[in-house]
Design an enzyme around this catalytic site. Structure first.
Site, short mmCIF file in Angstrom:
data_model
loop_
_atom_site.label_atom_id
_atom_site.label_comp_id
_atom_site.label_asym_id
_atom_site.label_seq_id
_atom_site.Cartn_x
_atom_site.Cartn_y
_atom_site.Cartn_z
CE LYS A 114 61.59 6.61 25.77
NZ LYS A 114 62.39 7.86 25.83
CE LYS A 125 65.21 7.91 29.16
NZ LYS A 125 66.20 8.32 28.14
#
EC number: 4.2.3.153
Length: 236
Positions: free
Chosen positions: A85, A27
């Site tokens: 994602k 991330k």
């Protein structure tokens, strides 16, 4: 229940790995809730992660631009991510969200059918104008995804539970399971809130801040001892 921990670089990834996380989720916090990192960071973390341990990559808090999002998802797939994602931030309706996720699923599964596609909505969607979080399971089902997820869009200290009741979260989990998919829940979740997620049948809990020094997702760094504490709660 398995634990997904979101490092921003290789040093943090090693802390998450050594702490016993089940999924290493690449991330880039400065770019948002599901901020996307660079392809070379995904590759570095994939190389650092033991074989058999899954690597996830956030593709961003995306707008309704199916072509752009699909290309980014394919880039993460080729870079070595097992979980792809997508944060449905700028999709305003069921149809827009399905359009994005169906194209992502097609691109990712065409490259490797074993890859896992995650449709992520936001418990606080009302704050940013995103699609209703309670229809994410249907969006995921109708676009060929493997996981339905919720997070929070605005990182201001409020948690998942500040926006949705435990009863609504339980319904989300049950509906996701009814469609044959896994359920992931995240959103500034505190360590003491994790048992509630276990109780309602959540499959994957996602954290970053709770595993960081001072509980700060932006300025703090992931520490293996904090990860170990959370792993213990997840596995009890």
């Amino acid at each position: 229940m398995i634990l997904l921990v979101s490092p921003k670089d290789v040093a943090e990834a090693y802390e998450a790995i050594n702490g016993g996380a089940d999924i290493i989720d690449v991330k880039n916090p400065p770019e948002g809730s599901l901020g996307a990192n660079f392809p070379w960071v995904i590759k570095e973390i994939r190389s650092a992660t033991p074989n058999g341990m899954l690597v996830s990559a956030a593709i961003g808090d995306v707008h309704y631009k199916p072509g752009t999002v699909t290309l980014a998802a394919l880039g993460a797939t080729i870079s070595g991510a097992d979980y792809i994602k997508i944060g449905l931030y700028g999709t305003r309706s069921y149809q827009e969200a399905v359009d994005v996720m169906k194209n992502v699923s097609n691109a990712v599964k065409s490259e490797d059918p074993k890859k896992i596609v995650v449709a992520a909505g936001y418990a606080d969607a009302y704050r940013v104008g995103a699609v209703d979080p309670l229809i994410i399971p249907k969006i995921a089902r109708d676009s060929g995804c493997d996981v339905a997820m919720l997070d929070t869009a605005v990182k201001d200290g409020k948690t998942l539970f500040d926006h949705l009741s435990i009863d609504l979260l339980k319904e989300f989990v049950e509906e996701t399971h009814k469609y044959g998919m896994k359920c992931a829940l995240a959103g500034s979740i505190k360590k003491e809130e994790i048992p509630m997620l276990k109780e309602i049948g959540c499959d994957i809990v996602g954290i970053r801040g709770a595993a960081c020094t001072k509980g700060d997702r932006n300025e703090g760094k992931i520490q293996k001892d904090l990860v170990k504490e959370i792993v213990k709660i997840c596995k009890e």
